[in-house]
Design a protein around this motif. Sequence first.
Motif, short mmCIF file in Angstrom:
data_model
loop_
_atom_site.label_atom_id
_atom_site.label_comp_id
_atom_site.label_asym_id
_atom_site.label_seq_id
_atom_site.Cartn_x
_atom_site.Cartn_y
_atom_site.Cartn_z
N ILE A 294 -13.08 -5.18 0.17
CA ILE A 294 -12.86 -4.15 1.06
C ILE A 294 -13.65 -4.37 2.39
O ILE A 294 -14.77 -4.21 2.53
N ASP A 295 -13.02 -4.75 3.29
CA ASP A 295 -13.63 -5.10 4.52
C ASP A 295 -13.53 -4.23 5.76
O ASP A 295 -14.07 -4.16 6.71
N ASP A 296 -12.78 -3.00 5.33
CA ASP A 296 -12.61 -2.05 6.35
C ASP A 296 -13.09 -0.64 6.00
O ASP A 296 -12.68 0.41 6.35
N ALA A 297 -14.25 -0.69 5.40
CA ALA A 297 -14.82 0.60 4.89
C ALA A 297 -15.48 1.62 5.95
O ALA A 297 -15.02 2.76 5.97
N ASP A 298 -15.60 0.78 7.11
CA ASP A 298 -16.13 1.85 8.46
C ASP A 298 -17.05 2.94 8.14
O ASP A 298 -17.98 2.94 7.21
N SER A 299 -16.52 4.09 8.34
CA SER A 299 -17.47 5.45 8.71
C SER A 299 -17.26 6.38 7.46
O SER A 299 -17.70 7.45 7.13
N VAL A 300 -16.32 6.03 6.48
CA VAL A 300 -16.17 6.51 5.28
C VAL A 300 -17.51 6.95 4.09
O VAL A 300 -18.29 5.89 4.35
N SER A 301 -17.50 7.97 3.64
CA SER A 301 -18.88 8.17 2.64
C SER A 301 -18.26 8.16 1.23
O SER A 301 -19.25 8.21 0.42
N ALA A 302 -16.82 8.06 0.84
CA ALA A 302 -16.60 7.89 -0.46
C ALA A 302 -15.35 6.70 -0.31
O ALA A 302 -14.58 6.98 0.81
N ILE A 303 -14.90 6.02 -1.27
CA ILE A 303 -13.96 5.12 -1.38
C ILE A 303 -13.53 5.15 -2.78
O ILE A 303 -14.17 5.11 -3.52
N ILE A 304 -11.98 5.19 -2.81
CA ILE A 304 -11.39 4.93 -4.08
C ILE A 304 -11.27 3.35 -4.06
O ILE A 304 -10.35 2.79 -3.29
N PHE A 305 -11.65 2.57 -4.81
CA PHE A 305 -11.78 1.20 -4.99
C PHE A 305 -10.33 0.88 -5.59
O PHE A 305 -9.57 -0.14 -5.01
N GLY A 306 -10.06 1.29 -6.53
CA GLY A 306 -8.82 1.02 -7.31
C GLY A 306 -8.49 1.82 -8.43
O GLY A 306 -8.97 2.69 -8.77
N GLU A 307 -7.42 1.58 -9.14
CA GLU A 307 -6.94 2.36 -10.21
C GLU A 307 -6.40 1.52 -11.28
O GLU A 307 -5.38 0.62 -11.17
N LEU A 308 -6.52 1.91 -12.52
CA LEU A 308 -5.82 1.41 -13.62
C LEU A 308 -4.88 2.55 -14.10
O LEU A 308 -5.24 3.66 -14.22
N TYR A 309 -3.45 2.12 -14.43
CA TYR A 309 -2.54 2.79 -14.60
C TYR A 309 -1.47 2.28 -15.56
O TYR A 309 -1.57 1.28 -15.95
N ARG A 310 -0.87 3.37 -16.25
CA ARG A 310 0.12 2.80 -17.37
C ARG A 310 1.39 2.70 -16.85
O ARG A 310 2.03 3.37 -16.02
N ARG A 311 2.18 1.57 -17.24
CA ARG A 311 3.44 1.31 -17.20
C ARG A 311 3.83 1.02 -18.57
O ARG A 311 3.94 -0.14 -19.16
N GLY A 312 4.60 1.92 -19.22
CA GLY A 312 5.18 1.82 -20.62
C GLY A 312 3.98 1.84 -21.39
O GLY A 312 2.85 2.61 -21.48
N GLU A 313 3.87 0.51 -22.13
CA GLU A 313 2.77 0.30 -23.40
C GLU A 313 1.59 -0.53 -22.51
O GLU A 313 0.70 -0.75 -23.21
N GLU A 314 1.55 -0.76 -21.37
CA GLU A 314 0.65 -2.00 -20.74
C GLU A 314 0.05 -0.96 -19.58
O GLU A 314 0.40 -0.26 -18.93
N TRP A 315 -1.26 -1.64 -19.26
CA TRP A 315 -1.90 -1.28 -18.21
C TRP A 315 -2.05 -2.41 -17.20
O TRP A 315 -1.73 -3.32 -17.56
N LYS A 316 -1.89 -1.52 -15.93
CA LYS A 316 -2.13 -2.37 -14.95
C LYS A 316 -3.16 -2.10 -13.81
O LYS A 316 -3.48 -0.94 -13.90
N PHE A 317 -3.46 -2.82 -12.87
CA PHE A 317 -4.52 -2.40 -11.94
C PHE A 317 -3.78 -2.51 -10.46
O PHE A 317 -3.11 -3.51 -10.15
#
Length: 680
Positions: free
Chosen positions: A134-157
Amino acid sequence: MREMVKGSNVPLSALSENVASVIVSLGWGSPTGEGDADVSVLLLDANGKVRSDTDFYFYNNPVAADGSVQLLGKTPAADGSEDRISFDLTAVPSEVDRIVVAASRYEGARFGELEGVKLSLADGGGDELLRFAIDDADSVSAIIFGELYRRGEEWKFRAVGQGYDTGLAGLATDFGVDIEDDAAAEEAQDNAGIDDQADTTTPASTDVPTPQGALGAVPAPRRPDDEVEPRKPTTRPRTAKKKVTLPKAAKKTLAENESWKEARLFPVSVLKSDRDREMRATSVLLSVMAQVPEFGRRLTAAFGAPAGRMETFTEVTLPHGDSPRRPDGVIRVERAGKLWTVLVETKTNGNALKAEQVQAYMDIAARRGYEAVITLSNDVALEGSPLVEVRIDGRRKHKVALWHLSWAEVAHQAQMLIRHEGVGNAAHAWLLQELLHYLQHENSGCHGFQNMGPAWVPVRNGIDDETLCQGDPRALEVVESWERLIRQVCLRLGGELGQKVLPVQRAKRGNDPKALRDRLADQLCLDGKLQAELRIEGTPGVLAISADLRTGKLRTSIQIPAPEQGYPLAWAKRLVRRLTEAPADLHIETLIEGETGGPRGTLERLRPEPADMLPKGNGAQIEGFRLSLFKGMGSSRGNAESGFIRSVDDAVHRFYSTVVVHLDGATPRRASSEGGTMTG
């Protein structure tokens, strides 16, 4: 390894076959080595909201009851620190659609002040699968880096990189967490007379949330929609938890005289040989791990172990060709009918691990479908430099991870639990105290890193007679031993204080640890000095250590900035007052902008005349003050802990306890959980 960009996504199964459990690492660094942040995790349903406030995991709610989420804590990295999270994706409830991974800063700090902000994800075998910078964090005090989520029976990032100006409180509120002010909750609880629901002692982390950059409140369970009648107040997730910790002051003994020795659960007086020490130490440790779930989980979670029922075994015989092998121990964890198994190879008393033994256990584990091999010895592992080289058969689908623990790390985790964070009941605290007594006894052989190695004396001699040349491999060996020593000093001091103590790695982004050690070895050949810096939570600066091998002197120092307001004479007087209890031989140096040296003197001389600390010239700008203590360093060597190692340990402890504790911002704070290992 897959390099991710913002908005991109990938199925985990496309990267590895071993993704039933994964470890997500969030990393960052700062030019001063002092920047930090806290990770958090939210489990969301199909509507993008938490099912209840218990789906929110942060530094004081670090473990899911079902074992699906485990915050493992911080470990040092080459260019800062990493905060790791273990996910058992097989245990995530079916109604959870997404898992959000975030981090926040506190007390008005911003991510733009950090560098190298990134996320990485590794499979159950420890292989890194993807990375997202993440190269554009700038002035924020919290960041969502990423998420794991379901698609059917498998997990994606999915790589997200979304910032929040309102800190973690704003982020959590957006996902349906019910935020309530901590102080108001305590007052309401006190008025209701519910004194047994929360511990009002020091919080497990004094990064207690402020309106920006950290959770400014405590989530309270929400009432079901169909409930009409008011319920009795429920226990709420608290930033302060009631746990059993042992008192620091020992109870008065009932013995008639000092010759009476207290009976110990784990006696060490009869230990004679290295084999006796290894067998006893392995059995004692594995037994306590099985009986104290908090401790067993703490030592294994970082290696990908699920949360479940743990059993441990010693001297197990396993087939291996014509000659069966007997690993020192086996750890098995059962969860949902599945077994997680590791083999344990132990060494004590400074004995080195044998590559042939470890290789055999790796081969056995691969054939039997075990998850890992854990080596345990006095040595401390370094980042990017394994203690034992093993061959990995790429033709095998099943991968076996190789991990290392030092006895110093084991003692650190035990001390953190029983002295600072607490365990579930008094019996568990007593067991951990007995284990710690055993590990620290001179006969146990479990004292941690003990010897600077065979290159130590030749390198010192080469520096004395100026015959040590750049590129000499012995200088690199000494630099590696020095790094191991510093990591062990961090563990010991952190265990005593209950605070995070980490080595500062001032490496440029992208530099590998080996290249940094090569540069330090060349510098050692030039100036004859070993240097390191420690970042101690709650202190106003970085504690620096310098071992001058030419003069045989150790220097411990800290540089504190000048106040932003007031007059220089007032600064000097206030500093001297704060150091009333400090040693008289403490050196104080005034740092002048644009100059290499300013006024200096010992505390003894400056006490009656603080004005002597001020520069004589008009217009000189004071940047700060450097406080230093000097002492001679030991040089003995052998199988016992060397005089040099003891002198470094003693110097750091003396400097912290007599100088640093008197400075602003050095109030001891109880650390949050640092699960896992502090390996290099």
